[in-house]
Design a protein around this motif. Structure first.
Motif, PDB file in Angstrom:
ATOM      1  N   GLU A 250       2.259  -8.979 -13.046  1.00 38.60           N
ATOM      2  CA  GLU A 250       2.194  -7.566 -13.447  1.00 38.60           C
ATOM      3  C   GLU A 250       1.458  -6.836 -12.326  1.00 38.60           C
ATOM      4  O   GLU A 250       0.607  -7.413 -11.646  1.00 38.60           O
ATOM      5  CB  GLU A 250       1.410  -7.422 -14.761  1.00 38.60           C
ATOM      6  CG  GLU A 250       2.165  -7.910 -15.961  1.00 38.60           C
ATOM      7  CD  GLU A 250       3.524  -7.241 -16.109  1.00 38.60           C
ATOM      8  OE1 GLU A 250       3.613  -5.998 -15.949  1.00 38.60           O
ATOM      9  OE2 GLU A 250       4.513  -7.970 -16.353  1.00 38.60           O
ATOM     10  N   ARG A 251       1.775  -5.555 -12.128  1.00 40.12           N
ATOM     11  CA  ARG A 251       1.151  -4.856 -11.006  1.00 40.12           C
ATOM     12  C   ARG A 251       0.469  -3.583 -11.486  1.00 40.12           C
ATOM     13  O   ARG A 251       0.894  -3.003 -12.472  1.00 40.12           O
ATOM     14  CB  ARG A 251       2.216  -4.434  -9.997  1.00 40.12           C
ATOM     15  CG  ARG A 251       2.727  -5.624  -9.219  1.00 40.12           C
ATOM     16  CD  ARG A 251       3.771  -5.170  -8.280  1.00 40.12           C
ATOM     17  NE  ARG A 251       4.123  -6.240  -7.372  1.00 40.12           N
ATOM     18  CZ  ARG A 251       5.308  -6.356  -6.835  1.00 40.12           C
ATOM     19  NH1 ARG A 251       6.230  -5.452  -7.122  1.00 40.12           N
ATOM     20  NH2 ARG A 251       5.562  -7.333  -6.019  1.00 40.12           N
ATOM     21  N   VAL A 252      -0.591  -3.192 -10.776  1.00 39.09           N
ATOM     22  CA  VAL A 252      -1.167  -1.868 -11.007  1.00 39.09           C
ATOM     23  C   VAL A 252      -0.918  -1.031  -9.771  1.00 39.09           C
ATOM     24  O   VAL A 252      -0.971  -1.515  -8.658  1.00 39.09           O
ATOM     25  CB  VAL A 252      -2.684  -1.908 -11.291  1.00 39.09           C
ATOM     26  CG1 VAL A 252      -2.947  -2.407 -12.682  1.00 39.09           C
ATOM     27  CG2 VAL A 252      -3.400  -2.735 -10.259  1.00 39.09           C
ATOM     28  N   GLU A 253      -0.647   0.281 -10.020  1.00 42.21           N
ATOM     29  CA  GLU A 253      -0.439   1.176  -8.895  1.00 42.21           C
ATOM     30  C   GLU A 253      -1.631   2.111  -8.818  1.00 42.21           C
ATOM     31  O   GLU A 253      -2.053   2.687  -9.814  1.00 42.21           O
ATOM     32  CB  GLU A 253       0.840   2.000  -9.107  1.00 42.21           C
ATOM     33  CG  GLU A 253       2.066   1.111  -9.191  1.00 42.21           C
ATOM     34  CD  GLU A 253       3.357   1.906  -9.104  1.00 42.21           C
ATOM     35  OE1 GLU A 253       3.309   3.133  -9.350  1.00 42.21           O
ATOM     36  OE2 GLU A 253       4.398   1.295  -8.793  1.00 42.21           O
ATOM     37  N   THR A 254      -2.240   2.224  -7.617  1.00 41.73           N
ATOM     38  CA  THR A 254      -3.400   3.097  -7.436  1.00 41.73           C
ATOM     39  C   THR A 254      -3.048   4.197  -6.446  1.00 41.73           C
ATOM     40  O   THR A 254      -2.710   3.883  -5.307  1.00 41.73           O
ATOM     41  CB  THR A 254      -4.589   2.297  -6.885  1.00 41.73           C
ATOM     42  OG1 THR A 254      -4.604   1.015  -7.510  1.00 41.73           O
ATOM     43  CG2 THR A 254      -5.884   3.030  -7.105  1.00 41.73           C
TER      44      THR A 254
END
Lengths: 643, 250
Positions: free
Chosen positions: A80-84
């Protein structure tokens, strides 16, 4: 002879003059050979399109690098990825008096743009600092309306958390300040420290998943690699079972001595089609009898218990274990009748068994849940058995009848006047030749859809009869026909022909017959295995010691007993060794047989390559490498143990 | 009674191995066949049970024409003729007991023998034959674990298993040392004396011929050059059999 030792006084060494140095002719020849070699190589270059310009071209190189990098990152786990987002402001075009972005906190994650304002579409340099090391992301331009992200470039943060990028801006003029945003995407969790994440699907459903988790590519690869290993396993076992008996027919040392008298051979050839016909008839009766019973499972089981019991009694009586004296003709015919009846009983038993297996398998399958494949397996076996009973019966009957015809031939040779036999065998050979030729003619007629009876019956019959006649007249003096060597050459030719066609090509035919999938693949591999192993095996048979064969023969053993007692014990180790080696080859072959529709991992690999999904293809290749390497290791260990 | 008349064997390449050989062997005799290597001794013995097909001539054994027998009849004749070989010809990877049981293959039900099933009587008989040559405790070992002399004793036991009326021994002691040679020859002698089995044995050493044989025949380049009691082989006869340059060693 007494003066034999003083005829040669010369020592052999005196006669040997010193060799002259390499002659002029030899040098010329050497140079010519070199020139010829260079020409051959140059032509080879031209034909194979060796093109160094292509290798040097920049697009090719970037493509290659992209593929190699994707292959180096097998898609084993999915994260899963987080976008900042990290923003900064800039202006386009430059307002009067210039434009200054807000100040930044040098210690926090930030980006700066230089120059701070450009003409529409101008170049800017974007610098970022304090990002997560090695993170990747996308750089976008957001016009003042705020609802549009214009993609500018991808970036990769270096090991210190910095990046620098020169990009062209998009032409969006506005008197308001615009935004440059760097969006970094980072994986959540690591292999060693996985985390639970809440995700919202497109439909708005919230669920908790682990990150990282096994990717779809990995699970697909697992399914397919299992399929691949079993495909190779089935092909090898099936191929071995068929190749072992065939290999004896392709062994010169076993076949060389087999020759039969012309009369016997002709009678046997005539008996063969009759035997096949009778066998089919007998199988038909047995089927009818068994169909009376198959309606009720109880009757089937009863039949399966009672008939074999009666058969054992019959065979016990008809085939006594030790025979001191040859049986009388009365005894012989009595035994023959009993064996005949018992054999029909045997065919009925086979039909009953097949029907019982189908019933039991179909009943079991839905009740075994996870192990339902066991039920289907039993049902399939029953089905296969049902399908081949007629074939087996036809072959067995043909064999028995040919045996009887052979005995008749030997009896005639022993009891009828030799002159009569010499004349009698000529029409007999002609008839046998005609029958054989008509059978071949019918086969050809079927293949080429010829219906003209002239072409498929009369012409072959005439040709076959002529060949038979010629053989019979030629063999007038010797009588014996070297049937063993003929079989040897025919078997060798067929094996070589089949072996020269790669399974990758064969599978195309099998796909037409049984459809795309692993079944077609295992059939193609099995066929190739039969041909390849039969050849390897037969060469082993040819290299065994002949002493034990001689010894067993001398004790009055039959030909089959000789093979079982003198040949087989000698060939067990090489046979096992070759079978393992073939299994090894089959595992490797089965990984690519999917390219031609034969199922297994090759199917998936081809798909991923076509879709340019190299990370997934990389998983497939990794699996292949692991399976092939461990197979290799395993087979060499087993070979060490057994051989 | 074995009767060999005008036996001739020409191999495919044209080699004349046996040239018009005729002799008779009464039942129960111990006959030595002597001659140089390549003189046709092995070919002669193998023609008698037709492991090699004779080119011409007639062999009759107990009134049956062996040369005219069909394959099936030949099997019935062969099972009464035991054979012992120079190189033992055991199946190395099989058990000693299985090697001995091979001697009964001509008698047992062919179908059952194919799955390695022998009647109980045959198995106990095989143990008895092994006991006779002093190897009963080796029955379960693989044949190639035995020494040369032991292997030849298994070979003798295998021949005994056939209840033979005649034994053909093709240089049975040529690959063994002198002590073992005598032990094997004594087994053959015992079988010849006690079981009244005719023995045809090709031999290299004349002392063995003098010691064990009732009668000897000698071959030189396929021709029969001598027949008679071993005591008649004097120096002149010896040179006739083995050539002028030969010297007696034993």
């Amino acid at each position: 002879m007494a003066d034999g030792n003083n005829t040669s006084q010369q020592s052999p060494l005196d006669a040997m003059p010193l060799k002259p140095k390499r002659g002029f002719k030899r040098t010329i020849f050497f140079i010519l050979a070199m020139v010829f070699g260079v020409i051959v190589y140059a032509y080879g270059f031209a034909v194979t399109d060796v093109n160094l310009d292509e290798i040097r071209s920049e697009t090719r190189q970037t493509q290659l690098v992209r593929v190699l990098r994707a292959l180096a990152r097998p898609d084993l786990l999915s994260y899963e990825r987080v976008e900042t987002p990290t923003d900064t402001a800039f202006a386009m075009p430059c307002p009067a008096g210039g434009f200054n972005a807000d100040g930044v906190d040098e210690n926090a994650r930030h980006i700066t743009v230089e120059p701070a304002c450009v003409e529409p579409g101008g170049k800017i340099t974007v610098r970022g600092a304090n990002f997560s090391a090695n993170a990747r992301g996308t750089l976008v331009q957001i016009p003042p309306s705020g609802d549009l992200e214009l993609r500018l470039a991808e970036f990769q943060v270096d090991g210190n958390g910095d990046f620098e990028l020169v990009v062209n801006t998009r032409e969006r003029e506005s008197d308001q300040p615009q935004t440059i945003r760097a969006i970094t995407r980072e994986n959540i969790g690591t292999i060693f420290k996985p985390v639970q994440v809440e995700v919202t699907s497109d439909a708005g459903v919230v669920s908790t998943v682990r990150s990282p988790r096994i990717s779809k590519s990995t699970t697909d690869t697992w399914d397919r690699i299992i399929e691949t290993v079993f495909l190779a396993f089935l092909a090898t076992t099936l191929g071995t079972v068929i190749a072992v008996p065939l290999s004896f027919m392709a062994a010169r040392n076993l076949m060389r001595d087999i020759s039969v008298p012309m009369t016997k051979l002709a009678l046997q050839l005539l008996a063969m089609p009759v035997g096949v016909g009778l066998g089919i008839l007998a199988a038909g009766w047995a089927r009818t009898i068994s169909e009376q019973l198959t309606d009720s499972v109880f009757l089937v089981i009863l039949g399966l218990v009672v008939i074999p019991f009666l058969m054992v009694l019959a065979f016990r009586w008809a085939l006594p274990p030790v025979e001191e004296e040859p049986p009388t003709p009365m005894e012989r015919s009595g035994r023959a009748v009993v064996i005949l009846i018992a054999s029909v009983g045997g065919i009925v038993v086979l039909f009953l068994l097949a029907s019982l297996m189908v019933t039991v398998g179909d009943w079991l399958a839905p009740r075994l849940s996870t192990f339902d494949f066991l039920g289907s397996f039993v049902a399939s076996l029953g089905d296969i058995l049902n399908a081949i009973i007629t074939l087996l019966t036809a072959l067995a009957t043909a064999g028995v009848l040919m045996n009887l015809a052979g005995k008749l031939g030997m009896w005639m040779r022993g009891h009828l006047p030799a002159g009569f036999i010499k004349v009698f065998r000529i029409p007999l050979a002609a008839a046998a030749g005609a029958v054989l030729a008509v059978l071949i003619g019918m086969g050809i007629g079927w293949l080429y859809q010829i219906t003209d009876p002239m072409k498929i019956y009369w012409v072959p019959a005439a040709v076959g009869a002529a060949i038979g006649l010629a053989l019979a007249i030629r063999a007038y003096q010797k009588e014996q026909v070297a049937i063993g060597l003929s079989i040897y050459y025919i078997a060798r030719t067929i094996f070589n022909a089949i072996r020269s066609i790669e399974p990758l090509v064969m599978v195309i035919v099998f796909v037409v017959w049984v459809g795309i999938g692993p079944f077609a693949g295992s059939l193609a591999l099995a066929l190739h295995t039969v041909a390849a192993l039969a050849k390897l095996y037969s060469e082993q048979v040819e290299s065994i010691q002949s002493g034990p064969i001689e010894a067993v023969k001398a004790s009055g053993a039959t030909r089959i007993q000789t093979i079982v007692y003198a040949v087989i014990p000698q060939i067990v180790p090489p046979y096992i060794s070759f079978t393992l080696y073939r299994w090894d080859i089959n595992v490797r072959m089965s990984t690519i047989i999917g390219f031609a529709g034969g199922g297994g991992i090759g199917f998936l690999l081809q798909q991923n390559i076509r879709l340019l999904n190299y990370s997934a293809a990389s998983v497939n290749m990794l699996a292949i490498a692991i399976v092939v390497a461990s197979m290799d290791y395993l087979s060499s260990r087993i070979r060490e143990r057994i051989v | 009674m074995l009767k060999v008349e005008h036996l001739t064997k020409i191999y495919e390449g044209g080699t004349l191995a046996l040239d018009d050989v005729s002799f008779e062997v009464p039942d129960g005799q111990f006959l030595a066949v002597i001659g140089l290597s390549g003189s046709g001794k092995s070919t002669l013995l193998r023609c008698i049970n037709r492991l090699i097909e004779p080119t011409d001539g007639r062999i009759t054994w107990n009134g049956v024409d062996v040369t005219k027998a069909s394959q099936e009849e030949m099997r019935r004749i062969r099972r009464r003729i035991g054979m012992v070989f120079q190189h033992f010809n055991l199946v190395h990877r099989s058990k000693v007991l299985t090697n001995v049981l091979q001697g009964s293959l001509g008698y047992v039900n062919p179908a059952l023998s194919l799955i390695n099933r022998f009647p109980k009587e045959e198995v106990s008989k095989a143990y008895r034959q092994l006991a006779r040559v002093g190897l009963q405790e080796k029955a379960a070992q693989r044949a190639d674990e035995l020494s040369g002399g032991q292997q030849q004793r298994v070979g003798v036991a295998r021949a005994l298993m056939q209840d033979p009326e005649m034994i053909l021994a093709d240089e049975p002691v040529a690959s063994l040392d002198p002590v073992l040679a005598h032990s094997i020859m004594q087994y053959l002698e015992t079988i010849n004396r006690e079981d009244d089995v005719t023995v045809l044995c090709s031999l290299h050493f004349l002392d063995l011929v003098h010691r064990y044989a009732d009668r000897a025949i000698a071959l030189n380049e396929g021709k029969l050059v001598f027949q008679g009691p071993p005591s008649e082989i004097d120096d002149d006869k010896f040179k006739e059999i083995y050539g002028q340059e030969a010297e007696r060693v034993g």
